[in-house]
Design an enzyme around this catalytic site. Structure first.
Site, PDB file in Angstrom:
ATOM      1  CE  LYS A  81       0.153  25.081 -30.224  1.00 63.37           C
ATOM      2  NZ  LYS A  81      -0.965  26.051 -30.116  1.00 63.37           N
ATOM      3  CB  SER A 156      -0.185  27.664 -26.542  1.00 61.92           C
ATOM      4  OG  SER A 156      -1.005  27.456 -27.692  1.00 61.92           O
ATOM      5  CB  SER A 180      -2.549  29.817 -29.007  1.00 61.49           C
ATOM      6  OG  SER A 180      -2.679  29.713 -27.608  1.00 61.49           O
TER       7      SER A 180
END
Lengths: 504, 99
Positions: A81, A156, A180
């Site tokens: 990420k 997310s 997330s």
């Protein structure tokens, strides 16, 4: 169709590399080719580091040939990420304000992955500053759910979940402040673990809400997540909240076919409400709990009475901390700087131009909640309710060893469906947020599909620092089901190989 | 209607918070944010229904924070700290004139 190198789960790939059946450089190239072929549609990657990945893979192969020391993930291709600082590799947090930021050092978890021999393929899309539940708040691109490209991959960590489901990496790391990691894992049919608060270092991870943020692994299987967790977890002197408790090891090699005799699984009534939970999710999660019973577990009804207040509590605490953490993006030392003649205008304009709408909304909310005259009514009150939520869990865990719930109240929603209504988007995290407020570990794993063929996630919550229980229950469930090896038909894979097939 | 909701209907209040938050926002954005923040705070107001008398607030849900000696540790060469700077000169970050 025969199996490709990109069909092997992280553990299967690790073992094949160890046995010298495959070369790291061939694996890296296979993944890079697959990214070139499929990512123009999925759009999971913000940055691909082909050169760095191939060079590292070739070093690993040379080391192995020379009988040199190798880490536990030697040659395994990982993507990250874009919230983790990677030395020399652009890190944007999916924000315009960091569009050109090249970190001068690595996050501790990145250092640990590199030392373990992981090959880093690139950086993955996300909601800007990890604020969102659909990855639609990225400043740069819209990641698609590989199961249905008109739908969200969740967020997310939506670049991470989409990349895994589309087999564009063998494992990945996400961050989880209110769900997330777990929610996107559920929406894409993969596994995601939010470890206990303090289990994994956040040094070099761009902060959102520091009292809630936690780094965790995402993979195709529970064993894959356990293999990554073992590498990234453990004390780090650079993070003052990190714990020195012993890290659970060996779960990635859990023998197939474990039983759950003696394990008490708590089922909280508040997580199966009359409204707001889609019928397919209710059905599949209920069936999954039935499967746990069939494996020997005792099912115990429990109550978490303050659960309905979790979302409201979270949006006060998380935004208050975000408004403070994001004060560092001021256009002075790094990041976007607007043209301005005085310092105040420089701050106002740089931040006004650099941040997207959701980030602005949360900074505004947090600034208000902390402002003079409102602090006690909002931040103070939320902190008290957080205490009540923690006590609910303490009481529940006197009667059970693990709690089973749906991860998300629905399967993947359509892109654009909730972007105009922030409150609707916030409610996507209704079942994941309490776990962060209580600092507990939570695992999401695939437990079936709805009528449209979209994946459904089962969430397992454990006592603080008892990730072992989540791995144990997760492995037993996974071994008795095949949801985790299913893939979107349109992606034309040769069939997932987990390495457990011969044993079962 | 809650007091917080009413507060956010006043554009001057929203503008004041935006300045505290160091965000330059145009009028349509101020209006939109005011409305949305009012809605969110309307939802948050349900917390008032919970009796929290005598309950200690949680500061953070981890174990105790660890302290270490406050000794000097150099992590980055000075040049490396400036590599991402929008403007710098003579080894320092440059900003518009303050005084």
């Amino acid at each position: 169709m025969s199996n490709a190198l990109t069909d092997y789960s992280l553990c299967a790939l690790r073992d094949a590399l160890d046995r010298r059946e495959v070369l790291a450089v061939d694996v890296a190239q296979a993944y890079l080719d697959r990214v070139s072929a499929h990512d123009p549609v999925i759009r999971a990657y913000l940055t691909v580091d082909a050169e760095g990945a191939l060079q590292r893979a070739s070093e690993i192969d040379s080391n192995r040939a020379a009988g040199g020391p190798l880490g536990p993930l030697a040659g395994v291709p990982i993507a990250l990420k874009d919230i983790f600082l990677t030395k020399g590799l652009r890190t944007t947090c999916a924000s315009r304000i960091l569009e050109h930021f090249v970190p001068p050092y690595d996050a501790t978890v990145v250092t640990r992955l590199r030392e373990a021999g992981a090959v880093i393929l690139g950086k993955l899309n996300m909601d800007e500053f990890a604020m969102g539940s659909s990855t639609e708040n990225s400043a740069f691109q819209q990641t698609k759910n590989p199961w249905d490209t008109t739908r969200t991959p969740g967020g997310s960590s939506g670049g991470s979940s989409a990349a895994l489901a589309a087999q564009l990496c063998a494992g990945t790391l996400g961050t989880d402040t209110g769900g997330s990691i777990r929610q996107p894992a559920a929406l894409c049919g993969v596994v995601g673990l939010k470890p206990t608060y303090g289990r994994v270092s956040r040094f070099g991870v761009i902060a959102f809400a520091s009292s809630l943020d936690q780094v965790g692994p995402m993979g195709w299987t529970v064993r894959d997540a356990a293999a990554l967790h073992e590498v990234i977890a453990g004390f780090d002197p650079q993070d003052s909240t990190s714990s020195d408790r012993p890290v659970p090891t060996g779960h990635s090699r859990t023998p197939v076919g474990g039983r759950l005799d003696g394990v008490r699984v708590g089922v909280p009534t508040e997580y199966f409400p009359e409204t707001g939970l889609t019928p397919d999710v209710r059905l599949k999660v209920t069936e999954a709990i039935g499967k746990l019973r069939a494996l020997g577990a005792e099912i115990v009804p429990v109550s978490l009475p303050h659960s309905p207040y979790a979302v409201a509590t979270y949006y006060v605490i998380a935004t208050a901390e975000a408004s403070s953490n994001l004060a560092r993006f001021d256009g002075v030392r790094y990041g976007h700087r607007a043209k301005a003649d005085d310092l105040l205008s420089l701050y106002l304009r740089s931040r006004g131009e650099g941040f997207g709408m959701e980030v602005k909304r949360r900074i505004m909310l947090g600034t208000f909640a902390l402002s003079a005259g409102y602090y006690d009514a909002y931040y103070g009150k939320a902190g008290q309710i957080q205490t009540l939520i923690r006590r609910d869990f303490e009481q529940a865990f006197e009667r059970c060893d693990v709690i089973a719930t749906p991860t998300s109240p629905s399967t993947a929603f359509r892109l654009g469906e909730r972007t105009e209504d922030p409150m609707q988007m916030y409610l996507a995290d209704i079942f994941t947020i309490s776990c962060n407020l209580a600092g507990l570990p939570g695992l999401s794993l695939p437990c079936g599909f709805d009528a449209d063929g979209l994946p459904i996630g089962l969430q397992l919550l454990g006592r603080a620092f008892d990730e072992s229980m989540l791995f144990r229950v997760g492995c037993a469930f996974e071994d008795s089901t095949d949801h985790h090896v299913r893939r979107p038909p349109s992606l034309q894979t040769g069939g997932v190989v987990t390495g457990q097939e011969a044993q079962s | 209607m809650s007091s917080a909701r009413a507060l956010f209907e006043d554009k001057a209040t929203v503008r004041k918070i935006a300045i505290l938050a160091r965000l330059e926002l145009d009028d349509p954005t101020l209006e939109l944010l005011g409305r949305q923040l009012g809605d969110i705070l309307g939802y948050v107001d349900q917390l008032n229904a919970v009796d929290t008398s005598g309950v200690e607030p949680t500061v953070f849900a981890g174990e105790t924070t660890r302290f270490r000696p406050d000794d000097l540790r150099i992590r980055l060469a000075p040049g490396a700290s400036l590599d991402n700077a929008p403007d710098h000169s003579s080894g320092a970050f440059r900003v518009p004139k303050v005084i």
